[in-house]
Write a protein that holds these residues in place. Structure first.
Motif, PDB file in Angstrom:
ATOM      1  N   ASP A 253       0.805  -1.216   0.000  1.00 39.58           N
ATOM      2  CA  ASP A 253       0.000   0.000   0.000  1.00 39.58           C
ATOM      3  C   ASP A 253       0.840   1.269   0.000  1.00 39.58           C
ATOM      4  OD1 ASP A 253      -2.424   1.542   0.101  1.00 39.58           O
ATOM      5  OD2 ASP A 253      -1.893   1.977   2.185  1.00 39.58           O
ATOM      6  N   SER A 254       2.070   1.188   0.543  1.00 39.76           N
ATOM      7  CA  SER A 254       2.883   2.416   0.568  1.00 39.76           C
ATOM      8  C   SER A 254       3.349   2.742  -0.859  1.00 39.76           C
ATOM      9  CB  SER A 254       4.044   2.259   1.561  1.00 39.76           C
ATOM     10  OG  SER A 254       5.275   2.296   0.916  1.00 39.76           O
ATOM     11  N   MET A 255       3.674   1.708  -1.639  1.00 34.43           N
ATOM     12  CA  MET A 255       3.990   1.911  -3.058  1.00 34.43           C
ATOM     13  C   MET A 255       2.752   2.440  -3.797  1.00 34.43           C
ATOM     14  SD  MET A 255       5.847  -0.995  -5.308  1.00 34.43           S
ATOM     15  CE  MET A 255       6.316  -0.830  -7.030  1.00 34.43           C
ATOM     16  N   ALA A 256       1.598   1.889  -3.474  1.00 38.52           N
ATOM     17  CA  ALA A 256       0.356   2.339  -4.124  1.00 38.52           C
ATOM     18  C   ALA A 256       0.111   3.817  -3.830  1.00 38.52           C
ATOM     19  CB  ALA A 256      -0.829   1.490  -3.638  1.00 38.52           C
ATOM     20  N   HIS A 257       0.422   4.222  -2.606  1.00 35.76           N
ATOM     21  CA  HIS A 257       0.254   5.620  -2.218  1.00 35.76           C
ATOM     22  C   HIS A 257       1.135   6.534  -3.081  1.00 35.76           C
ATOM     23  CE1 HIS A 257      -0.450   9.058   0.409  1.00 35.76           C
ATOM     24  NE2 HIS A 257       0.852   9.285   0.378  1.00 35.76           N
ATOM     25  N   ASP A 258       2.408   6.124  -3.286  1.00 37.89           N
ATOM     26  CA  ASP A 258       3.329   6.899  -4.127  1.00 37.89           C
ATOM     27  C   ASP A 258       2.789   7.048  -5.548  1.00 37.89           C
ATOM     28  OD1 ASP A 258       5.027   7.173  -2.048  1.00 37.89           O
ATOM     29  OD2 ASP A 258       6.447   5.622  -2.693  1.00 37.89           O
TER      30      ASP A 258
ATOM     31  N   ILE B 131      -5.461   7.006 -18.796  1.00 40.13           N
ATOM     32  CA  ILE B 131      -4.775   5.762 -18.408  1.00 40.13           C
ATOM     33  C   ILE B 131      -4.118   5.961 -17.042  1.00 40.13           C
ATOM     34  CG2 ILE B 131      -2.867   4.186 -18.988  1.00 40.13           C
ATOM     35  CD1 ILE B 131      -3.553   4.546 -21.943  1.00 40.13           C
ATOM     36  N   GLY B 132      -3.530   7.128 -16.845  1.00 39.86           N
ATOM     37  CA  GLY B 132      -2.952   7.454 -15.536  1.00 39.86           C
ATOM     38  C   GLY B 132      -4.003   7.387 -14.436  1.00 39.86           C
ATOM     39  N   ASP B 133      -5.210   7.886 -14.742  1.00 34.22           N
ATOM     40  CA  ASP B 133      -6.303   7.818 -13.758  1.00 34.22           C
ATOM     41  C   ASP B 133      -6.635   6.364 -13.410  1.00 34.22           C
ATOM     42  OD1 ASP B 133      -6.530  10.561 -13.705  1.00 34.22           O
ATOM     43  OD2 ASP B 133      -8.286  10.655 -15.011  1.00 34.22           O
ATOM     44  N   HIS B 134      -6.600   5.492 -14.427  1.00 33.32           N
ATOM     45  CA  HIS B 134      -6.925   4.081 -14.151  1.00 33.32           C
ATOM     46  C   HIS B 134      -5.824   3.396 -13.334  1.00 33.32           C
ATOM     47  CE1 HIS B 134     -10.776   3.610 -16.137  1.00 33.32           C
ATOM     48  NE2 HIS B 134     -10.344   4.452 -17.062  1.00 33.32           N
ATOM     49  N   ALA B 135      -4.552   3.763 -13.588  1.00 29.14           N
ATOM     50  CA  ALA B 135      -3.472   3.243 -12.734  1.00 29.14           C
ATOM     51  C   ALA B 135      -3.720   3.700 -11.295  1.00 29.14           C
ATOM     52  CB  ALA B 135      -2.114   3.719 -13.243  1.00 29.14           C
ATOM     53  N   THR B 136      -4.162   4.959 -11.150  1.00 25.95           N
ATOM     54  CA  THR B 136      -4.477   5.500  -9.828  1.00 25.95           C
ATOM     55  C   THR B 136      -5.649   4.745  -9.196  1.00 25.95           C
ATOM     56  OG1 THR B 136      -3.713   7.637 -10.609  1.00 25.95           O
ATOM     57  CG2 THR B 136      -5.035   7.646  -8.610  1.00 25.95           C
TER      58      THR B 136
ATOM     59  N   GLU C 186      -5.895   2.684  -5.667  1.00 22.58           N
ATOM     60  CA  GLU C 186      -6.955   2.828  -4.656  1.00 22.58           C
ATOM     61  C   GLU C 186      -7.566   1.470  -4.280  1.00 22.58           C
ATOM     62  OE1 GLU C 186      -9.517   5.877  -6.278  1.00 22.58           O
ATOM     63  OE2 GLU C 186      -8.049   7.450  -5.815  1.00 22.58           O
ATOM     64  N   HIS C 187      -7.667   0.578  -5.276  1.00 23.36           N
ATOM     65  CA  HIS C 187      -8.166  -0.772  -4.936  1.00 23.36           C
ATOM     66  C   HIS C 187      -7.200  -1.459  -3.967  1.00 23.36           C
ATOM     67  CE1 HIS C 187     -10.833   0.122  -8.111  1.00 23.36           C
ATOM     68  NE2 HIS C 187     -10.186  -0.417  -9.124  1.00 23.36           N
ATOM     69  N   ILE C 188      -5.896  -1.237  -4.163  1.00 23.80           N
ATOM     70  CA  ILE C 188      -4.900  -1.846  -3.261  1.00 23.80           C
ATOM     71  C   ILE C 188      -5.130  -1.345  -1.833  1.00 23.80           C
ATOM     72  CG2 ILE C 188      -2.429  -2.016  -2.713  1.00 23.80           C
ATOM     73  CD1 ILE C 188      -1.939  -1.736  -5.809  1.00 23.80           C
ATOM     74  N   HIS C 189      -5.367  -0.034  -1.701  1.00 22.60           N
ATOM     75  CA  HIS C 189      -5.643   0.520  -0.380  1.00 22.60           C
ATOM     76  C   HIS C 189      -6.874  -0.162   0.237  1.00 22.60           C
ATOM     77  CE1 HIS C 189      -5.461   3.821   2.642  1.00 22.60           C
ATOM     78  NE2 HIS C 189      -6.730   3.491   2.780  1.00 22.60           N
TER      79      HIS C 189
ATOM     80  N   VAL D  31      -6.050  -3.706   1.359  1.00 22.51           N
ATOM     81  CA  VAL D  31      -5.193  -3.752   2.551  1.00 22.51           C
ATOM     82  C   VAL D  31      -5.919  -3.224   3.785  1.00 22.51           C
ATOM     83  CG1 VAL D  31      -3.042  -2.885   3.574  1.00 22.51           C
ATOM     84  CG2 VAL D  31      -3.079  -3.622   1.162  1.00 22.51           C
ATOM     85  N   HIS D  32      -6.652  -2.120   3.637  1.00 25.25           N
ATOM     86  CA  HIS D  32      -7.218  -1.457   4.814  1.00 25.25           C
ATOM     87  C   HIS D  32      -8.736  -1.608   4.948  1.00 25.25           C
ATOM     88  CE1 HIS D  32      -3.375   0.468   5.563  1.00 25.25           C
ATOM     89  NE2 HIS D  32      -3.327   0.796   4.278  1.00 25.25           N
ATOM     90  N   GLY D  33      -9.399  -2.088   3.906  1.00 22.01           N
ATOM     91  CA  GLY D  33     -10.856  -2.231   3.984  1.00 22.01           C
ATOM     92  C   GLY D  33     -11.604  -0.915   3.877  1.00 22.01           C
ATOM     93  N   SER D  34     -10.934   0.139   3.405  1.00 28.25           N
ATOM     94  CA  SER D  34     -11.612   1.431   3.245  1.00 28.25           C
ATOM     95  C   SER D  34     -10.988   2.185   2.081  1.00 28.25           C
ATOM     96  CB  SER D  34     -11.474   2.270   4.507  1.00 28.25           C
ATOM     97  OG  SER D  34     -10.113   2.632   4.674  1.00 28.25           O
ATOM     98  N   ASP D  35     -11.730   3.179   1.565  1.00 26.29           N
ATOM     99  CA  ASP D  35     -11.174   4.026   0.514  1.00 26.29           C
ATOM    100  C   ASP D  35     -10.030   4.873   1.086  1.00 26.29           C
ATOM    101  OD1 ASP D  35     -12.657   3.384  -1.753  1.00 26.29           O
ATOM    102  OD2 ASP D  35     -14.373   4.538  -1.045  1.00 26.29           O
ATOM    103  N   PRO D  36      -9.063   5.274   0.237  1.00 22.80           N
ATOM    104  CA  PRO D  36      -8.026   6.181   0.725  1.00 22.80           C
ATOM    105  C   PRO D  36      -8.674   7.437   1.306  1.00 22.80           C
ATOM    106  CG  PRO D  36      -7.528   5.462  -1.514  1.00 22.80           C
ATOM    107  CD  PRO D  36      -8.895   4.942  -1.178  1.00 22.80           C
ATOM    108  N   ASP D  37      -8.053   7.966   2.373  1.00 24.80           N
ATOM    109  CA  ASP D  37      -8.644   9.068   3.140  1.00 24.80           C
ATOM    110  C   ASP D  37      -9.182  10.227   2.321  1.00 24.80           C
ATOM    111  OD1 ASP D  37      -8.536   7.999   5.547  1.00 24.80           O
ATOM    112  OD2 ASP D  37      -6.666   8.947   6.195  1.00 24.80           O
ATOM    113  N   SER D  38      -8.253  10.925   1.692  1.00 25.58           N
ATOM    114  CA  SER D  38      -8.637  12.198   1.100  1.00 25.58           C
ATOM    115  C   SER D  38      -8.640  12.058  -0.410  1.00 25.58           C
ATOM    116  CB  SER D  38      -7.611  13.249   1.482  1.00 25.58           C
ATOM    117  OG  SER D  38      -6.326  12.769   1.126  1.00 25.58           O
ATOM    118  N   ASP D  39      -9.447  12.886  -1.041  1.00 21.73           N
ATOM    119  CA  ASP D  39      -9.387  12.964  -2.498  1.00 21.73           C
ATOM    120  C   ASP D  39      -7.970  13.353  -2.894  1.00 21.73           C
ATOM    121  OD1 ASP D  39     -12.656  14.318  -3.292  1.00 21.73           O
ATOM    122  OD2 ASP D  39     -11.948  12.309  -2.842  1.00 21.73           O
ATOM    123  N   ARG D  40      -7.449  12.671  -3.923  1.00 25.96           N
ATOM    124  CA  ARG D  40      -6.117  13.060  -4.374  1.00 25.96           C
ATOM    125  C   ARG D  40      -6.226  14.412  -5.061  1.00 25.96           C
ATOM    126  NH1 ARG D  40      -5.192  11.901  -9.942  1.00 25.96           N
ATOM    127  NH2 ARG D  40      -7.139  11.182 -10.810  1.00 25.96           N
ATOM    128  N   PRO D  41      -5.169  15.222  -4.967  1.00 25.28           N
ATOM    129  CA  PRO D  41      -5.211  16.532  -5.616  1.00 25.28           C
ATOM    130  C   PRO D  41      -5.293  16.388  -7.127  1.00 25.28           C
ATOM    131  CG  PRO D  41      -2.980  16.014  -4.857  1.00 25.28           C
ATOM    132  CD  PRO D  41      -3.866  14.929  -4.362  1.00 25.28           C
TER     133      PRO D  41
END
Lengths: 244, 244
Positions: free
Chosen positions: A148-153, A199-204, A208-211, A214-224
């Motif tokens: 998930d930390s790689m996914a965050h990057d 395509i970049g949005d779909h990689a993103t 988010e699916h990875i998050h 791993v955590h059972g919830s959507d990533p906290d904040s909307d990405r900028p």
């Protein structure tokens, strides 16, 4: 020990599903690479190949969806296991969309090959594509390792893609204004740039699916969001971004 | 009778899910209508409202996804029931994308309101939007009633949207060539038209989910594609569609 047997069967099924996603994702990454290469090298045959090969990705999506639904019905996974199956289901859809965008780039390449090339636009498209291919590659790795930390990057890297896209959008509008003979070519390039940005949005999305897995919830904040192309206004002597 | 109790709990949960999808879909349909109205009437306030309201659709998608996963874990549905939950999950994603496209139309409207209107383009956009809104409306009905024959008709209607889109694409290129001062406005209109065409694709996706729910398989054949905008080539005295 029947329960161990069930667990191990589920793990096998899941591994098969993830293997299919790795193959499918690798093909989508290659399709993006080849679609942009066909543009840069003005290679109509390669463009044709990309258009044909998209069917394979579509078939793999159908297979992932079928296997995932079968797995849900048969193994009735709970909690983490359930989220992994749902995550695989969603990831396959995102990869399928990436394939569609690569196919659309290849379609437009076929038209662009019949016109003179436009300024340095291909260079910028190539840069965008390299960035996005890196995102696909890394998000597929992060997916397999549930990192998930790689996914965050990866979610953060999409900002750079959006910025490149906005710059290219402005550049292409300027080329069109300079010479109306550029208009058709630039329009197709605008859509190609937009496809790469999507395509970049779909990689993103996959990040988010990875998050979620791993955590059972959507990533906290909307990405900028740094894609300002939708709110860009250009006239002959004036380029600005509206904030309305 | 515990088994009856379980069945009825599942049905209640599913009904709740479908109710949420109906509300979400109705809002997305309204968002498309208002985004195009904001363009036609040059109404910046309405455009702003559409941009704000998209958050509600996003929140509803998250809720459908959460409830669907909960339902899978808790009730462990099989066969038809399982497909209905998966169908709800996918349909929510398609509606969320429809909302995103409507928001993007509203963003571009904000820019377009600062420029003179372009020929009869708004008229063609309005026609496309009416067709697509009809598709969304009907596919939501077909979804609630599991009416696959209606869903089949909706898939066919997308052809007309694609044809209108290709025509508008050509028209806008011509306006750009006539007067470079039209270029920025026409570019945003090109993307608005593309957004509406993509919304039609998502309505079609929902029609395909209905087929999957009812028959347990993807619709037989690929639907015919009539969107030729990706392969359209226009220069000053020449409009043609390449077939390469």
């Amino acid at each position: 020990m029947p329960s161990e047997h069930i667990v191990s069967s589920f793990d096998n099924d899941l591994q098969e599903l993830n293997h299919l996603i790795a193959t499918m994702g690798g093909l989508a990454e290659l399709q993006l690479e080849n679609s942009v290469l066909s543009l840069i090298r003005r290679d109509g045959e390669l463009a044709e190949e990309v258009r044909d090969k998209d069917k394979e990705i579509d078939a793999m999506e159908a297979q992932v969806h079928m296997q995932a639904v079968k797995l849900l019905g048969l193994r009735q996974p709970m909690a983490d296991d359930l989220r992994m199956v749902i995550g695989a289901f969603q990831t396959a859809s995102d990869i399928e969309r990436i394939g569609d965008y690569a196919r659309n780039i290849a379609k437009r390449t076929t038209v662009l090959n019949q016109m003179p090339p436009i300024g340095s636009a291909n260079h910028a498209i190539s840069r965008m594509s390299n960035l996005v291919r890196g995102m696909i590659h890394d998000v597929l790795d992060a997916y397999q390792t549930r990192d998930d930390s790689m996914a965050h990057d990866i979610r953060l890297r999409d900002v750079e893609v959006d910025q490149l896209h906005t710059g290219l959008f402005r550049e292409l509008l300027t080329y069109m204004m300079e010479d109306p003979r550029n208009i058709t070519a630039c329009t197709h390039l605008l859509f190609i740039a937009k496809n790469i940005e999507r395509i970049g949005d779909h990689a993103t999305n996959i990040a988010e699916h990875i998050h979620m897995i791993v955590h059972g919830s959507d990533p906290d904040s909307d990405r900028p969001k740094y894609d300002k192309s939708s709110i860009t206004l250009i006239d002959s002597d004036n380029v600005r971004t509206t904030d309305g």
